[in-house]
Design a protein around this motif. Sequence first.
Motif, PDB file in Angstrom:
ATOM      1  N   ARG A  91      14.141  -9.377 -12.256  1.00 30.18           N
ATOM      2  CA  ARG A  91      13.834  -9.565 -13.677  1.00 30.18           C
ATOM      3  C   ARG A  91      12.804  -8.549 -14.165  1.00 30.18           C
ATOM      4  NH1 ARG A  91      12.288 -15.548 -14.782  1.00 30.18           N
ATOM      5  NH2 ARG A  91      12.119 -15.819 -12.543  1.00 30.18           N
ATOM      6  N   VAL A  92      11.854  -8.191 -13.306  1.00 34.63           N
ATOM      7  CA  VAL A  92      10.932  -7.101 -13.660  1.00 34.63           C
ATOM      8  C   VAL A  92      11.716  -5.803 -13.860  1.00 34.63           C
ATOM      9  CG1 VAL A  92       9.012  -5.657 -12.862  1.00 34.63           C
ATOM     10  CG2 VAL A  92       8.933  -8.134 -12.517  1.00 34.63           C
ATOM     11  N   ALA A  93      12.691  -5.559 -12.978  1.00 39.25           N
ATOM     12  CA  ALA A  93      13.509  -4.354 -13.107  1.00 39.25           C
ATOM     13  C   ALA A  93      14.314  -4.360 -14.408  1.00 39.25           C
ATOM     14  CB  ALA A  93      14.451  -4.233 -11.908  1.00 39.25           C
ATOM     15  N   ILE A  94      14.780  -5.532 -14.817  1.00 43.92           N
ATOM     16  CA  ILE A  94      15.502  -5.643 -16.087  1.00 43.92           C
ATOM     17  C   ILE A  94      14.553  -5.367 -17.254  1.00 43.92           C
ATOM     18  CG2 ILE A  94      16.716  -7.250 -17.614  1.00 43.92           C
ATOM     19  CD1 ILE A  94      17.825  -8.574 -15.026  1.00 43.92           C
ATOM     20  N   ALA A  95      13.343  -5.913 -17.176  1.00 48.54           N
ATOM     21  CA  ALA A  95      12.349  -5.644 -18.225  1.00 48.54           C
ATOM     22  C   ALA A  95      12.043  -4.156 -18.308  1.00 48.54           C
ATOM     23  CB  ALA A  95      11.067  -6.435 -17.948  1.00 48.54           C
ATOM     24  N   ARG A 113       5.750  -7.636 -24.000  1.00 49.92           N
ATOM     25  CA  ARG A 113       6.846  -8.267 -24.733  1.00 49.92           C
ATOM     26  C   ARG A 113       8.093  -8.392 -23.870  1.00 49.92           C
ATOM     27  NH1 ARG A 113       7.223  -4.935 -28.892  1.00 49.92           N
ATOM     28  NH2 ARG A 113       9.166  -3.901 -28.325  1.00 49.92           N
ATOM     29  N   MET A 114       8.382  -7.360 -23.078  1.00 54.25           N
ATOM     30  CA  MET A 114       9.572  -7.409 -22.219  1.00 54.25           C
ATOM     31  C   MET A 114       9.400  -8.406 -21.079  1.00 54.25           C
ATOM     32  SD  MET A 114      12.068  -5.629 -23.342  1.00 54.25           S
ATOM     33  CE  MET A 114      11.559  -6.202 -24.957  1.00 54.25           C
ATOM     34  N   LEU A 115       8.205  -8.491 -20.502  1.00 53.82           N
ATOM     35  CA  LEU A 115       7.968  -9.473 -19.446  1.00 53.82           C
ATOM     36  C   LEU A 115       8.076 -10.890 -19.991  1.00 53.82           C
ATOM     37  CD1 LEU A 115       5.103  -7.735 -17.466  1.00 53.82           C
ATOM     38  CD2 LEU A 115       7.361  -8.313 -16.582  1.00 53.82           C
ATOM     39  N   ARG A 168       3.019  -0.262  -5.157  1.00 47.58           N
ATOM     40  CA  ARG A 168       1.577  -0.207  -5.430  1.00 47.58           C
ATOM     41  C   ARG A 168       1.246  -0.434  -6.898  1.00 47.58           C
ATOM     42  NH1 ARG A 168      -0.715   4.689  -1.495  1.00 47.58           N
ATOM     43  NH2 ARG A 168       0.103   3.806   0.458  1.00 47.58           N
ATOM     44  N   LEU A 169       2.272  -0.734  -7.691  1.00 49.43           N
ATOM     45  CA  LEU A 169       2.045  -1.027  -9.105  1.00 49.43           C
ATOM     46  C   LEU A 169       2.343  -2.495  -9.375  1.00 49.43           C
ATOM     47  CD1 LEU A 169       3.659   2.042 -10.944  1.00 49.43           C
ATOM     48  CD2 LEU A 169       1.273   1.715 -10.273  1.00 49.43           C
ATOM     49  N   THR A 170       1.584  -3.103 -10.269  1.00 44.07           N
ATOM     50  CA  THR A 170       1.862  -4.476 -10.686  1.00 44.07           C
ATOM     51  C   THR A 170       3.153  -4.535 -11.483  1.00 44.07           C
ATOM     52  OG1 THR A 170       0.656  -4.223 -12.767  1.00 44.07           O
ATOM     53  CG2 THR A 170      -0.621  -4.975 -10.840  1.00 44.07           C
ATOM     54  N   ALA A 171       3.622  -5.749 -11.734  1.00 49.48           N
ATOM     55  CA  ALA A 171       4.821  -5.914 -12.562  1.00 49.48           C
ATOM     56  C   ALA A 171       4.633  -5.238 -13.916  1.00 49.48           C
ATOM     57  CB  ALA A 171       5.122  -7.401 -12.744  1.00 49.48           C
ATOM     58  N   GLN A 172       3.456  -5.444 -14.514  1.00 49.51           N
ATOM     59  CA  GLN A 172       3.161  -4.839 -15.815  1.00 49.51           C
ATOM     60  C   GLN A 172       3.268  -3.318 -15.745  1.00 49.51           C
ATOM     61  OE1 GLN A 172       1.792  -6.391 -18.764  1.00 49.51           O
ATOM     62  NE2 GLN A 172       1.419  -4.464 -19.839  1.00 49.51           N
ATOM     63  N   LYS A 173       2.651  -2.716 -14.733  1.00 48.56           N
ATOM     64  CA  LYS A 173       2.641  -1.257 -14.620  1.00 48.56           C
ATOM     65  C   LYS A 173       4.028  -0.714 -14.288  1.00 48.56           C
ATOM     66  CE  LYS A 173      -1.685  -0.504 -15.541  1.00 48.56           C
ATOM     67  NZ  LYS A 173      -2.074   0.217 -16.797  1.00 48.56           N
ATOM     68  N   ASN A 174       4.815  -1.450 -13.508  1.00 47.87           N
ATOM     69  CA  ASN A 174       6.188  -1.024 -13.235  1.00 47.87           C
ATOM     70  C   ASN A 174       7.007  -0.980 -14.511  1.00 47.87           C
ATOM     71  OD1 ASN A 174       7.409  -0.536 -10.379  1.00 47.87           O
ATOM     72  ND2 ASN A 174       5.840  -2.116 -10.023  1.00 47.87           N
ATOM     73  N   VAL A 175       6.836  -1.978 -15.369  1.00 53.31           N
ATOM     74  CA  VAL A 175       7.586  -2.012 -16.626  1.00 53.31           C
ATOM     75  C   VAL A 175       7.127  -0.890 -17.557  1.00 53.31           C
ATOM     76  CG1 VAL A 175       8.126  -3.398 -18.675  1.00 53.31           C
ATOM     77  CG2 VAL A 175       8.045  -4.481 -16.421  1.00 53.31           C
ATOM     78  N   GLU A 176       5.850  -0.561 -17.512  1.00 53.54           N
ATOM     79  CA  GLU A 176       5.315   0.500 -18.375  1.00 53.54           C
ATOM     80  C   GLU A 176       5.796   1.890 -17.959  1.00 53.54           C
ATOM     81  OE1 GLU A 176       1.088   0.622 -18.948  1.00 53.54           O
ATOM     82  OE2 GLU A 176       0.927  -1.544 -19.219  1.00 53.54           O
ATOM     83  N   LEU A 177       6.229   2.041 -16.721  1.00 49.73           N
ATOM     84  CA  LEU A 177       6.450   3.375 -16.154  1.00 49.73           C
ATOM     85  C   LEU A 177       7.367   4.273 -16.997  1.00 49.73           C
ATOM     86  CD1 LEU A 177       5.362   4.846 -13.706  1.00 49.73           C
ATOM     87  CD2 LEU A 177       7.383   4.123 -12.433  1.00 49.73           C
TER      88      LEU A 177
END
Length: 232
Positions: free
Chosen positions: A154-158, A129-131, A102-111
């Motif tokens: 790649r999102v998980a890596i970011a 920056r990580m994305l 339920r989170l965007t790629a951006q929000k997943n990376v911010e978590l």
Amino acid sequence: MSAEIFFEMRGINKVYRMGDEDMRILKDVDLDVAEGEYLSVLGPSGSGKSTLMNIIGCLDVATSGSYILHGRRIEDLSEGELAQMRSREIGFIFQNSQLLPRLTAQKNVELPLVYAGVPPRERRRRAERMLERVGLTDRSGHYPNQLSGGQQQRVAIARALVGNPTILLADEPTGSLDQKTGAQVMELFSELSAEGRTIIMITHDMKIAAHARRVVHIIDGELQEGGGCEDA
């Protein structure tokens, strides 16, 4: 080694009580990992590699032996201190990306930065920056089900990188990907290694292990030095 030792293990044993019997999963494991090293731990199912990964990642502690990570003796830490160590030192990458749907790629990376108490504006900046680093700037607003398997990884890596950990710990990072997509993820790992990141990759796949500069083998809980890419 001339590089700084990030962690060292000496005589690591892990024993689980199974009914009336003790199951010895790890047997006198010795392992040093230096700053900037790209190491693969190669072993079949049931070899003890997941148990070793959990101890390296401070998700579990050894029954006996010594594990020193960045100058701290892990077996002496409380649960709260172990959680802090995981948050500061280790970026986790799993076989299935484990993104929140339920989170965007951006929000997943911010978590991870949310849990670390980083202010919202700084969280956004660092996640962006990580994305960009993993080539997904144009997918930042997409949800996981709108991304391919490789893009999710790649999102998980970011997400693993966003907290600037000292060690990236990857558990079967290509296990759920097709061969072409897996090769792309391995290319990204090689780029991160070239930048000086310390990477420890757990895998059962000899071809994937060969991407690392150093390979150690684990069989029946015993660790043995192997070769690197040049020996594969």
